[in-house]
Design an enzyme around this catalytic site. Structure first.
Site, PDB file in Angstrom:
ATOM      1  N   ASP A 117       0.729  -1.134   0.158  1.00 40.77           N
ATOM      2  CA  ASP A 117       0.194   0.024  -0.181  1.00 40.77           C
ATOM      3  C   ASP A 117       0.920   0.896   0.088  1.00 40.77           C
ATOM      4  O   ASP A 117       1.231   1.226   1.151  1.00 40.77           O
ATOM      5  CB  ASP A 117      -1.271   0.036   1.045  1.00 40.77           C
ATOM      6  CG  ASP A 117      -1.745   1.333   1.549  1.00 40.77           C
ATOM      7  OD1 ASP A 117      -1.675   2.091   0.506  1.00 40.77           O
ATOM      8  OD2 ASP A 117      -2.452   1.326   2.323  1.00 40.77           O
TER       9      ASP A 117
ATOM     10  N   ASP B  46      -1.419   6.614  -5.100  1.00 42.54           N
ATOM     11  CA  ASP B  46      -2.587   5.720  -3.792  1.00 42.54           C
ATOM     12  C   ASP B  46      -2.574   3.815  -4.254  1.00 42.54           C
ATOM     13  O   ASP B  46      -3.971   3.828  -4.769  1.00 42.54           O
ATOM     14  CB  ASP B  46      -3.688   5.891  -2.747  1.00 42.54           C
ATOM     15  CG  ASP B  46      -3.477   4.970  -1.713  1.00 42.54           C
ATOM     16  OD1 ASP B  46      -3.417   4.441  -1.275  1.00 42.54           O
ATOM     17  OD2 ASP B  46      -5.001   5.572  -1.323  1.00 42.54           O
TER      18      ASP B  46
END
Ligand SMILES: *[C@@H]1O[C@H](CO)[C@@H](O)[C@H](O)[C@H]1NC(C)=O
Ligand SMILES: *[C@@H]1O[C@H](CO)[C@@H](O)[C@H](O)[C@H]1NC(C)=O
Ligand SMILES: *[C@@H]1O[C@H](CO)[C@@H](O)[C@H](O)[C@H]1NC(C)=O
Ligand SMILES: *[C@@H]1O[C@H](CO)[C@@H](O)[C@H](O)[C@H]1NC(C)=O
Length: 418
Positions: free
Chosen positions: A126, A304
């Site tokens: 992530d 992201d």
């Protein structure tokens, strides 16, 4: 229950030998997998899942902002604001998930190992957070049942540290547990003093998720643990020469490359842009284009991999869709828009260099219902609190490019996939 075997990617060591410290040769690659996001098998937009996803994104970045405020409040973007957490009904989620393909996970997952001897975990990589956590062997909750669990006593290199790690999720549950340091290995690259949390309480939102835990790849400034993330730790220990990683996100052939970029996965040069220093992989000077026409200029973007779609401030997104012929609001509360399925807009982003297209397949989240001729766009209007001029570009954008994240140069780069 899950087709987990298909998701568990093996760690492979890349070829060694290039002289360029930022290119393939000094680093290692890890293949990872993902199945699609918010579209059901019959091509319909999974509205409920999209809402849950949006709430999770909201809460994740709320947590990041809380950490940023505590660690370096000065570097928060203009207009950044910590919003109240949002919640959703867990029961709805469970019912919904039992009717959808449970293997249709939303994360990019690959295996890493922790401890000596190695204990393996399936991890979501992530770029929108900065901590490593996995379930603990001491977790007795049902959400931990199907997970690989970290057993500190079995690792000769494990050391318990002071403090507790705790993060809250949108369903009201929390993941928390003690903090350890141990040897962590990703794609054959080792970090021996890596901080991590072994959670003894796991949010129920992970119960039906194939991943065991999460490895955050943003800056330490947004870390809950307040410790160097994996790539930074590996660099400071000399395991990699460059604190750089590259990502290709695709249905097939996804790869995380640590210690440089995998030049076999892109062609031409990488276009780099300097990060703003907010703790996120955030770059400024962005423009959005719809059908070759510029709709928005001068905004900031956070890149992201842990967010499925793209979000912008509600008024900016409204201006964007004003240039999409036939579009209208689909869900005003959650900021989703629809457009005629037979004319998916040509969407692109630019940071002053090339224009980076979002393919029709990546922009179109599917029909609003099985009989509808309207489809939902992968850009939604949401005030996530990241800043008044900040957009969040998740997988819907990242799937179109090879992305490079350099802590060494404090820059994010994009290149054309080969
Ligand atoms: C689990 O509990 C035992 C006993 O309290 C402890 O020694 C260990 O460090 C805990 N955590 C893990 C991840 O094993
Ligand atoms: C941990 O240690 C126990 C006891 O020695 C053993 O039964 C178990 O298989 C070990 N687990 C791992 C993951 O090595
Ligand atoms: C956008 O421009 C390209 C070439 O510059 C052209 O091929 C394409 O048709 C244009 N798209 C629209 C919707 O005008
Ligand atoms: C981006 O999309 C436009 C419009 O379809 C097209 O003309 C252009 O070639 C695309 N650019 C790239 C780099 O694929």
């Amino acid at each position: 229950m899950f087709p987990k075997a298909a998701l568990v990617a093996s760690v492979t060591l890349a070829l060694l030998g290039s002289a360029n410290p930022v290119e393939r040769g000094t680093g290692s690659s890890i293949p990872f997998a993902k199945r699609s996001g918010l579209t059901t098998e019959d091509g319909v937009f999974d509205h409920q899942r999209a809402i849950i996803n949006t709430i999770q994104t909201h809460n994740k970045h709320r947590r990041n902002l809380l950490n940023l405020q505590a660690n370096d409040a000065e570097s928060m973007s203009e207009g950044a604001e910590i919003k109240p957490p949002r919640t959703y009904d867990t029961l709805d989620k469970r019912q919904k998930e039992s009717t959808t393909d449970e293997g249709d996970d939303l994360e990019w997952a690959g295996t890493i190992s922790i401890g000596t001897p190695a204990q393996s975990f399936l991890i979501d990589f992530d770029t929108g957070s900065a901590d490593l956590w996995v379930p603990s062997t001491n977790c007795t909750q049902s959400a931990c049942r199907s997970k690989h669990k970290y057993n500190a006593a079995n690792s000769s290199t494990s050391a318990m540290q002071s403090g507790t790690f705790s993060i809250q999720y949108g369903d009201g549950s929390t993941s928390s547990g003690p903090i350890f340091t141990d040897t962590v290995s990703v794609a054959g690259i080792k970090s021996t003093g890596q901080y991590l949390s072994a959670v003894t309480s796991l949010s129920s939102s992970f119960a039906t998720d194939p991943i065991d835990g999460l490895l955050g790849m943003a800056y330490q400034k947004i870390s809950v643990l307040g410790r160097p993330p994996f790539v930074n730790q590996a660099k400071s220990e000399g395991s990699i020469q460059s604190a750089v990683f590259g990502m290709k996100l695709a249905h097939k052939g996804s790869e995380l490359y640590i210690g440089g970029t995998d030049t076999s996965l892109y062609k031409g040069s990488v276009e780099y842009h300097t990060v703003t220093g907010s703790g996120f992989w955030q770059i400024s000077g962005a423009s959005a284009l719809v059908n070759n026409k510029t709709t928005n200029t001068g905004f900031q973007t956070v890149i992201d991999s842990g967010t499925t779609i793209m979000y912008g401030p509600p008024s900016a997104v409204q201006s964007f869709y004003a240039s999409v012929p036939g579009s209208s609001v689909f869900d005003s509360q959650n900021g989703f828009y629809q457009f005629p399925c037979n004319s998916v807009p040509q969407v692109a982003f630019s940071w002053g260099g090339r224009s980076w297209n979002v393919s029709a397949a990546n922009f179109n989240l599917g029909k609003t219902s099985s009989t509808s001729q309207y489809c939902v766009g992968a850009l939604a209007g949401q005030d996530l609190g990241l800043g008044s001029n900040v957009w969040l570009l998740g997988d819907s954008y990242m799937k179109n490019v090879y992305s490079v994240f350099s802590f060494d140069q404090n820059s994010v780069g994009f290149a054309t996939l080969s």
